[in-house]
Design an enzyme around this catalytic site. Structure first.
Site, PDB file in Angstrom:
ATOM      1  N   GLN A   1      10.021  39.103  -2.238  1.00  7.24           N
ATOM      2  CA  GLN A   1      10.207  40.054  -1.148  1.00  7.24           C
ATOM      3  C   GLN A   1      11.097  39.455  -0.056  1.00  7.24           C
ATOM      4  O   GLN A   1      12.037  40.098   0.420  1.00  7.24           O
ATOM      5  CB  GLN A   1       8.835  40.436  -0.572  1.00  7.24           C
ATOM      6  CG  GLN A   1       8.896  41.500   0.501  1.00  7.24           C
ATOM      7  CD  GLN A   1       9.291  42.860  -0.073  1.00  7.24           C
ATOM      8  OE1 GLN A   1       8.726  43.320  -1.036  1.00  7.24           O
ATOM      9  NE2 GLN A   1      10.282  43.486   0.531  1.00  7.24           N
TER      10      GLN A   1
ATOM     11  N   CYS B   1       7.934  46.062   3.725  1.00  4.05           N
ATOM     12  CA  CYS B   1       8.073  45.740   2.300  1.00  4.05           C
ATOM     13  C   CYS B   1       7.619  46.884   1.395  1.00  4.05           C
ATOM     14  O   CYS B   1       7.970  46.908   0.223  1.00  4.05           O
ATOM     15  CB  CYS B   1       7.282  44.485   1.982  1.00  4.05           C
ATOM     16  SG  CYS B   1       5.535  44.634   2.402  1.00  4.05           S
TER      17      CYS B   1
HETATM   18  N1   CP Z   1       6.737  45.286  -1.935  1.00  2.58           N
HETATM   19  C1   CP Z   1       6.101  45.156  -3.120  1.00  2.58           C
HETATM   20  O1   CP Z   1       5.920  44.061  -3.660  1.00  2.58           O
HETATM   21  O2   CP Z   1       5.704  46.336  -3.672  1.00  2.58           O
HETATM   22  P1   CP Z   1       4.736  46.517  -4.942  1.00  2.58           P
HETATM   23  O3   CP Z   1       3.369  46.029  -4.504  1.00  2.58           O
HETATM   24  O4   CP Z   1       4.765  47.970  -5.249  1.00  2.58           O
HETATM   25  O5   CP Z   1       5.262  45.661  -6.059  1.00  2.58           O
HETATM   26  N1  NVA Z   2       0.730  42.224   2.182  1.00  4.89           N
HETATM   27  C1  NVA Z   2       0.745  43.230   1.146  1.00  4.89           C
HETATM   28  C2  NVA Z   2       2.081  43.269   0.488  1.00  4.89           C
HETATM   29  C3  NVA Z   2       2.236  44.276  -0.625  1.00  4.89           C
HETATM   30  C4  NVA Z   2       3.573  44.213  -1.280  1.00  4.89           C
HETATM   31  C5  NVA Z   2      -0.352  42.969   0.136  1.00  4.89           C
HETATM   32  O1  NVA Z   2      -0.515  41.805  -0.250  1.00  4.89           O
HETATM   33  O2  NVA Z   2      -1.055  43.908  -0.234  1.00  4.89           O
END
Ligand code: CP
Ligand code: NVA
Length: 310
Positions: free
Chosen positions: A138, A264
């Site tokens: 990310q 993200c």
């Molecule tokens: N941002 C991200 O990692 O999305 P997902 O959890 O959908 O893979």
């Molecule tokens: N901080 C979040 C990011 C998801 C892409 C999680 O870990 O759920």
């Protein structure tokens, strides 16, 4: 001088600045190639990627699968129930078995230690597709997006607002240090970055609970208040985090009419970010999601295809 090759992509802090920039440049090259020619050269023909998931995913799963396909290779998905990582089967055993089938392993796990064990026991490159500790894919895609959108990284100020202790914030702190991006974290007490993470990043990160920390931001970044695996804390977090919502007033508070907003995804709209901001003129949410594909193609091309970093 040649940039030393990477064996794995486990975390941002284990990369040199040059390796990090090498991946950004390779992502640029692969994205340009795809735009120019409508396709990439099949540099991963005959190669396969095992994708091990202990948590749900949209972006990570699909962008890795499509990334492999664009480069002429193949990816296969292994669900949490199938792999039973550390329960049905030990992590060292999974690592050694998959290494005989696939040319690389991408894993999304709870315990970061499991990523490290996959790398230790496997004999193929391992990619961290998110752990409770970090989300380096990310951060690479995010910095690629900022570089693409604003034409530079050094000298810009990224202000992360919300849960500053989570995986996404941790990887951004590490990545900012690689490229001279100034980073501030605006987060409530108890949800600020671990001092060990700040020390490891090797750069000065301003940490505050004062929302005036957003003044002068070039980029405002947020993420969910409750990450995957923290569901039992959701109610408490919903009491603590509302002042840190990225909404129109917070965007105005940056006093930068051109400020960019990033997340993200997935977003809990109405919690950490409002619709008007997520869908408004400052938003980079979808370019950044799309750039996961290009950034990860660089990781794959380098680790599985031996394409050197330049
Ligand atoms: N941002 C991200 O990692 O999305 P997902 O959890 O959908 O893979
Ligand atoms: N901080 C979040 C990011 C998801 C892409 C999680 O870990 O759920």
């Amino acid at each position: 001088m040649a940039i030393p090759a990477l064996q794995h992509f486990l975390d941002i802090q284990s990369l040199t600045d040059e390796q990090f920039w090498g991946l950004l440049r390779l992502a640029r090259e692969l994205k340009d190639e795809r735009i120019r020619l409508g396709q990439n050269a099949p540099i991963l023909a005959g190669k396969s990627l095992a994708m091990v998931f202990q948590k749900p995913s949209l972006r990570t799963r699909v962008s890795f699968e499509m990334g492999m396909q664009h480069l002429g290779g193949h990816a296969f998905y292994i669900s949490p129930q199938e792999v039973g990582l550390g329960t049905r089967e030990s992590v060292p055993d999974v690592a050694r078995v998959l290494s005989g089938y696939a040319d690389g392993i991408m894993a999304r796990v709870f315990d970061h230690e499991h990523i490290l064990q996959l790398a230790e026991w496997g004999s193929v490159p391992v990619i961290n597709g998110l752990s409770d500790f970090s989300h380096p894919c990310q951060a690479l895609a995010d910095l690629f997006t900022i570089w693409e959108e604003l034409g530079q990284l050094a000298g810009l100020t990224l202000v992360y607002v919300g849960d500053g202790s989570n995986n996404v914030a941790t990887s951004l702190v590490m990545a900012a240090a690689k490229v001279g991006l100034t980073m501030r974290v605006v987060a409530p007490p108890g949800y600020q970055p671990d001092p060990a993470v700040l020390a490891h990043s090797g750069t000065d990160v301003t940490v505050t609970d004062d929302l005036d920390g957003v003044v002068g931001a070039d980029i405002l970044y947020t993420d969910v208040w409750t990450s995957m695996g923290q569901e039992s804390e959701r109610e408490e977090r919903l009491r603590i985090f509302p002042p840190y919502q990225v909404n129109g007033a917070l965007v105005d508070r940056t006093r930068n009419p051109d400020v960019k907003v990033m997340h993200c995804l997935p977003a809990h709209r109405g919690e950490e970010i409002t619709d008007d901001v997520a869908d408004g003129p400052h938003s980079l949410l979808f370019p950044q999601a799309h750039n996961r594909l290009h950034a990860q193609k660089a990781i794959l091309a380098h680790l599985l295809g031996g394409i050197p970093l330049k």
